[in-house]
Design a protein around this motif. Structure first.
Motif, PDB file in Angstrom:
ATOM      1  N   ASN A 206      18.614   0.686  -8.536  1.00 53.50           N
ATOM      2  CA  ASN A 206      19.685   1.639  -8.247  1.00 53.50           C
ATOM      3  C   ASN A 206      19.661   2.421  -9.708  1.00 53.50           C
ATOM      4  OD1 ASN A 206      20.161   2.519  -5.246  1.00 53.50           O
ATOM      5  ND2 ASN A 206      20.942   0.373  -5.905  1.00 53.50           N
ATOM      6  N   VAL A 207      19.219   1.247 -10.816  1.00 47.44           N
ATOM      7  CA  VAL A 207      19.816   2.528 -11.759  1.00 47.44           C
ATOM      8  C   VAL A 207      18.348   1.925 -12.575  1.00 47.44           C
ATOM      9  CG1 VAL A 207      21.344   1.449 -13.401  1.00 47.44           C
ATOM     10  CG2 VAL A 207      22.454   1.243 -12.020  1.00 47.44           C
ATOM     11  N   ALA A 208      18.094   2.735 -13.596  1.00 45.51           N
ATOM     12  CA  ALA A 208      16.652   2.381 -14.123  1.00 45.51           C
ATOM     13  C   ALA A 208      16.598   1.756 -15.587  1.00 45.51           C
ATOM     14  CB  ALA A 208      16.987   4.226 -15.084  1.00 45.51           C
ATOM     15  N   ASN A 209      15.860   0.657 -15.673  1.00 50.43           N
ATOM     16  CA  ASN A 209      15.605  -0.285 -15.764  1.00 50.43           C
ATOM     17  C   ASN A 209      17.189  -1.384 -16.063  1.00 50.43           C
ATOM     18  OD1 ASN A 209      12.736   0.649 -17.720  1.00 50.43           O
ATOM     19  ND2 ASN A 209      14.185   2.865 -18.296  1.00 50.43           N
ATOM     20  N   ASP A 210      18.010  -1.202 -15.423  1.00 52.74           N
ATOM     21  CA  ASP A 210      18.186  -2.123 -15.015  1.00 52.74           C
ATOM     22  C   ASP A 210      18.363  -3.347 -13.924  1.00 52.74           C
ATOM     23  OD1 ASP A 210      20.453  -3.824 -15.773  1.00 52.74           O
ATOM     24  OD2 ASP A 210      21.799  -2.487 -15.650  1.00 52.74           O
ATOM     25  N   PRO A 211      16.986  -3.620 -13.109  1.00 52.29           N
ATOM     26  CA  PRO A 211      17.294  -4.204 -11.790  1.00 52.29           C
ATOM     27  C   PRO A 211      18.246  -4.671 -11.538  1.00 52.29           C
ATOM     28  CG  PRO A 211      15.400  -4.897 -13.056  1.00 52.29           C
ATOM     29  CD  PRO A 211      15.846  -3.656 -13.760  1.00 52.29           C
ATOM     30  N   LYS A 212      18.070  -5.715 -10.292  1.00 51.11           N
ATOM     31  CA  LYS A 212      18.690  -7.123 -10.013  1.00 51.11           C
ATOM     32  C   LYS A 212      17.798  -7.446  -8.947  1.00 51.11           C
ATOM     33  CE  LYS A 212      23.188  -4.979 -12.275  1.00 51.11           C
ATOM     34  NZ  LYS A 212      22.785  -2.822 -11.936  1.00 51.11           N
ATOM     35  N   MET A 213      18.453  -9.090  -9.227  1.00 49.67           N
ATOM     36  CA  MET A 213      17.157  -9.799  -7.720  1.00 49.67           C
ATOM     37  C   MET A 213      17.694 -10.640  -7.334  1.00 49.67           C
ATOM     38  SD  MET A 213      13.140 -11.346  -7.414  1.00 49.67           S
ATOM     39  CE  MET A 213      13.613 -12.484  -8.932  1.00 49.67           C
ATOM     40  N   ILE A 214      17.785 -10.533  -5.646  1.00 52.56           N
ATOM     41  CA  ILE A 214      18.352 -11.547  -4.781  1.00 52.56           C
ATOM     42  C   ILE A 214      17.194 -12.301  -4.114  1.00 52.56           C
ATOM     43  CG2 ILE A 214      20.351 -11.290  -5.075  1.00 52.56           C
ATOM     44  CD1 ILE A 214      20.621  -9.535  -2.360  1.00 52.56           C
ATOM     45  N   SER A 215      17.572 -13.249  -3.641  1.00 52.00           N
ATOM     46  CA  SER A 215      16.992 -14.245  -2.448  1.00 52.00           C
ATOM     47  C   SER A 215      16.978 -13.798  -1.021  1.00 52.00           C
ATOM     48  CB  SER A 215      16.683 -15.657  -2.800  1.00 52.00           C
ATOM     49  OG  SER A 215      18.545 -16.409  -2.347  1.00 52.00           O
ATOM     50  N   ARG A 216      16.300 -13.898  -0.637  1.00 47.33           N
ATOM     51  CA  ARG A 216      16.547 -13.409   0.810  1.00 47.33           C
ATOM     52  C   ARG A 216      18.110 -13.946   1.115  1.00 47.33           C
ATOM     53  NH1 ARG A 216      11.567 -15.737   4.562  1.00 47.33           N
ATOM     54  NH2 ARG A 216      13.070 -17.693   4.296  1.00 47.33           N
ATOM     55  N   TYR A 217      17.845 -15.322   1.130  1.00 48.52           N
ATOM     56  CA  TYR A 217      18.692 -16.581   1.777  1.00 48.52           C
ATOM     57  C   TYR A 217      20.336 -15.893   1.355  1.00 48.52           C
ATOM     58  CZ  TYR A 217      22.334 -19.767   2.639  1.00 48.52           C
ATOM     59  OH  TYR A 217      23.173 -20.223   3.296  1.00 48.52           O
ATOM     60  N   THR A 218      20.764 -15.477  -0.150  1.00 49.50           N
ATOM     61  CA  THR A 218      21.271 -14.443  -0.852  1.00 49.50           C
ATOM     62  C   THR A 218      21.868 -13.697   0.190  1.00 49.50           C
ATOM     63  OG1 THR A 218      21.210 -15.662  -2.540  1.00 49.50           O
ATOM     64  CG2 THR A 218      22.045 -13.520  -2.679  1.00 49.50           C
ATOM     65  N   PHE A 219      20.394 -12.538   0.208  1.00 51.97           N
ATOM     66  CA  PHE A 219      20.256 -10.885   0.693  1.00 51.97           C
ATOM     67  C   PHE A 219      21.078 -11.011   2.508  1.00 51.97           C
ATOM     68  CE2 PHE A 219      18.191  -8.201   3.594  1.00 51.97           C
ATOM     69  CZ  PHE A 219      18.962  -6.955   2.998  1.00 51.97           C
ATOM     70  N   THR A 220      20.950 -12.179   3.334  1.00 50.11           N
ATOM     71  CA  THR A 220      21.180 -11.934   4.991  1.00 50.11           C
ATOM     72  C   THR A 220      22.410 -13.051   4.980  1.00 50.11           C
ATOM     73  OG1 THR A 220      19.964 -14.273   4.352  1.00 50.11           O
ATOM     74  CG2 THR A 220      19.112 -12.516   5.666  1.00 50.11           C
ATOM     75  N   GLU A 221      22.565 -13.801   3.951  1.00 42.60           N
ATOM     76  CA  GLU A 221      24.176 -14.610   3.849  1.00 42.60           C
ATOM     77  C   GLU A 221      24.968 -13.487   4.034  1.00 42.60           C
ATOM     78  OE1 GLU A 221      24.999 -17.545   5.115  1.00 42.60           O
ATOM     79  OE2 GLU A 221      23.332 -17.491   6.299  1.00 42.60           O
ATOM     80  N   SER A 222      25.138 -12.329   2.606  1.00 45.19           N
ATOM     81  CA  SER A 222      26.033 -11.728   2.014  1.00 45.19           C
ATOM     82  C   SER A 222      26.005 -10.481   3.558  1.00 45.19           C
ATOM     83  CB  SER A 222      24.832 -11.271   0.847  1.00 45.19           C
ATOM     84  OG  SER A 222      24.876 -11.942  -0.131  1.00 45.19           O
ATOM     85  N   LEU A 223      25.132  -9.993   4.191  1.00 45.66           N
ATOM     86  CA  LEU A 223      24.858  -8.638   5.118  1.00 45.66           C
ATOM     87  C   LEU A 223      26.229  -9.834   5.895  1.00 45.66           C
ATOM     88  CD1 LEU A 223      21.756  -7.417   4.770  1.00 45.66           C
ATOM     89  CD2 LEU A 223      24.255  -6.380   3.500  1.00 45.66           C
ATOM     90  N   LYS A 224      25.761 -10.748   6.618  1.00 44.06           N
ATOM     91  CA  LYS A 224      26.523 -12.385   7.685  1.00 44.06           C
ATOM     92  C   LYS A 224      27.881 -11.546   6.885  1.00 44.06           C
ATOM     93  CE  LYS A 224      22.627 -14.222   9.170  1.00 44.06           C
ATOM     94  NZ  LYS A 224      21.876 -15.187   9.879  1.00 44.06           N
ATOM     95  N   GLN A 225      28.091 -12.343   6.427  1.00 42.71           N
ATOM     96  CA  GLN A 225      29.730 -12.229   5.483  1.00 42.71           C
ATOM     97  C   GLN A 225      30.475 -10.712   5.608  1.00 42.71           C
ATOM     98  OE1 GLN A 225      30.732 -13.882   1.654  1.00 42.71           O
ATOM     99  NE2 GLN A 225      29.346 -15.593   2.266  1.00 42.71           N
ATOM    100  N   LEU A 226      29.650  -9.742   5.567  1.00 46.09           N
ATOM    101  CA  LEU A 226      30.149  -8.471   5.305  1.00 46.09           C
ATOM    102  C   LEU A 226      30.966  -7.587   6.314  1.00 46.09           C
ATOM    103  CD1 LEU A 226      31.310  -6.435   2.618  1.00 46.09           C
ATOM    104  CD2 LEU A 226      29.003  -5.385   3.311  1.00 46.09           C
ATOM    105  N   ALA A 227      30.009  -8.103   7.370  1.00 47.84           N
ATOM    106  CA  ALA A 227      29.696  -7.384   8.655  1.00 47.84           C
ATOM    107  C   ALA A 227      31.075  -8.589   9.489  1.00 47.84           C
ATOM    108  CB  ALA A 227      28.855  -8.229   9.657  1.00 47.84           C
ATOM    109  N   GLN A 228      31.849  -9.388   9.197  1.00 46.37           N
ATOM    110  CA  GLN A 228      33.009  -9.997   9.868  1.00 46.37           C
ATOM    111  C   GLN A 228      34.338  -9.899   8.751  1.00 46.37           C
ATOM    112  OE1 GLN A 228      32.167 -12.066  12.483  1.00 46.37           O
ATOM    113  NE2 GLN A 228      30.160 -11.294  11.746  1.00 46.37           N
ATOM    114  N   LYS A 229      34.624  -8.426   8.001  1.00 44.98           N
ATOM    115  CA  LYS A 229      35.686  -8.147   6.890  1.00 44.98           C
ATOM    116  C   LYS A 229      35.062  -6.833   7.311  1.00 44.98           C
ATOM    117  CE  LYS A 229      34.008 -10.560   2.772  1.00 44.98           C
ATOM    118  NZ  LYS A 229      34.189 -11.753   2.040  1.00 44.98           N
ATOM    119  N   PRO A 230      36.917  -6.623   6.495  1.00 54.68           N
ATOM    120  CA  PRO A 230      36.972  -4.842   6.448  1.00 54.68           C
ATOM    121  C   PRO A 230      36.401  -4.817   4.832  1.00 54.68           C
ATOM    122  CG  PRO A 230      38.598  -5.648   7.306  1.00 54.68           C
ATOM    123  CD  PRO A 230      38.174  -7.000   7.247  1.00 54.68           C
TER     124      PRO A 230
END
Length: 379
Positions: A206-230
């Motif tokens: 989203n920010v030019a020349n400032d990428p951030k990368m996460i693993s698939r496990y981090t990606f999926t776990e983060s979404l799972k956690q978010l879906a369980q709370k406000p």
């Protein structure tokens, strides 16, 4: 004019902290991490959401010295052919199109796709497949998805970016947005949704020349956690003809802007979500959550009715010290389905947070109004 007798505590960048997970920031860190996974015979896939800066990412690709490069632009049909194929859904209207329910592969040259797949099978040394839809060619040994929020794409349209694989740089912004909304983003989301479990990494671009990368496990776990709370999505703000001054103070916005008419503070179709990984902030499209955890987020009943869509929008509309709000007319569900291919319409409820003493809200039309005169006034 002051609207608050206290300092605003409005959070413009709401974050969710994810513990015991890591993010890689910048192309140097991303290169070092990926280089550990890539050898002389690896098939590497860099798949993009349409809108990602391909020139920027190609600078990363060049650092690896792949023996064979396959660019998805060489596999897609040419831009004129794609536009002609989209003609029914684009319509002649400046704003309204028809929802496209096909797939990304519909715009691929099948012979070129097969040719690329065969090249990979024959190649004994390292290969990179890169571009929108690269996962259609192969999932490879290392699969990296470069993601982007729709609001950022809209901002890039305004700065002159074209839609995918066409040269409409100078086209009306609303027509670019229409092409994205009714076609490009739909097929890109379908493709991404099918590949969630195949990704090895996801990159925030989203920010030019400032990428951030996460693993698939981090990606999926983060979404799972978010879906369980406000949680809150990241709001964005835009001026408009009726725009007012209230949000500048209440939402801590740039006081030098002429006005703000809109605040989108709960529209997962276009908003993003922020995750904090030990101080590294990663921004992802909120639609990733809707697509990956639809039942958990929406509930069984809503999901069964709307599918992986978030059917509610939360906005601020600001007319304070501005002009009158526009006349709101929305189609019935049957009409919007028949004419625009959309499964639900926009029913509205308003909650008035603040108003001047002489403020008025008009509901409906006065008696004796002539339809032809009303139409003439609107046009």
């Amino acid at each position: 004019m002051s609207y608050l007798n206290f300092k605003s505590e409005y959070d413009r960048f709401p974050k969710t902290t994810i513990k015991n997970h890591k993010a890689f920031r910048g192309y140097d860190e991303i290169y070092c991490e990926l280089n550990k996974k890539i050898d002389d015979s690896s098939v590497v896939v860099f798949d993009y959401y349409p809108g990602v800066d391909e020139k920027e990412v190609y600078e990363l690709i060049k650092r690896f010295n792949f023996s064979l490069e396959i660019n998805m632009h060489d596999i897609f049909k040419d831009g004129k052919t794609m536009t002609e194929q989209m003609k029914y859904n684009l319509t002649d209207d400046r704003v309204f199109g028809k929802m496209y329910y096909g797939n990304l592969v519909d715009f691929i040259d099948e012979e070129k796709l097969e040719e690329a797949q065969n090249k990979i099978k024959e190649q004994k040394e390292s290969v990179i497949v890169y571009g929108v839809g690269a996962g259609l060619v192969s999932h490879g040994d290392v699969y990296v998805y470069f993601d982007m929020a729709r609001w950022q794409i809209q901002l890039r349209y305004r700065k002159g970016m074209a839609n995918y694989n066409v040269d409409n740089y100078d086209e009306d912004i609303l027509k670019k947005y229409k092409r994205g909304y009714f076609i490009e983003w739909r097929i890109a989301d379908k493709h991404k949704e099918k590949c969630f479990e195949c990704f090895d990494y996801v990159v925030d671009t989203n920010v030019a020349n400032d990428p951030k990368m996460i693993s698939r496990y981090t990606f999926t776990e983060s979404l799972k956690q978010l879906a369980q709370k406000p949680f809150r999505t990241v709001p964005y703000f835009d001026p408009g003809v009726w725009g007012g001054q209230w949000m500048k103070e209440v939402c801590n916005l740039d006081v030098n802007q002429p006005n703000y008419a809109w605040s989108f503070d709960g529209v997962p179709e276009e908003n993003s979500i922020l995750f904090d990984y030990d101080g590294v902030i990663v921004e992802l499209p909120a639609m990733d959550l809707v697509l990956y955890q639809p039942k958990e987020l929406l509930g069984e009943q809503v999901y069964s009715r709307f599918g992986a869509e978030f059917p509610i929008r939360f906005d601020f509309l600001d007319t304070m010290e501005g002009q009158n709000l526009s006349l709101q007319v929305h189609p019935l569900t049957e009409y919007i389905k028949k004419n625009f291919g959309m499964s639900y319409t926009q029913d509205e409820s308003y909650y008035i947070l603040d108003a001047k003493e002489d403020a008025v809200v008009y509901l409906g039309l006065k008696e004796g109004i002539q339809p032809t005169e009303s139409k003439r006034q609107v046009i």
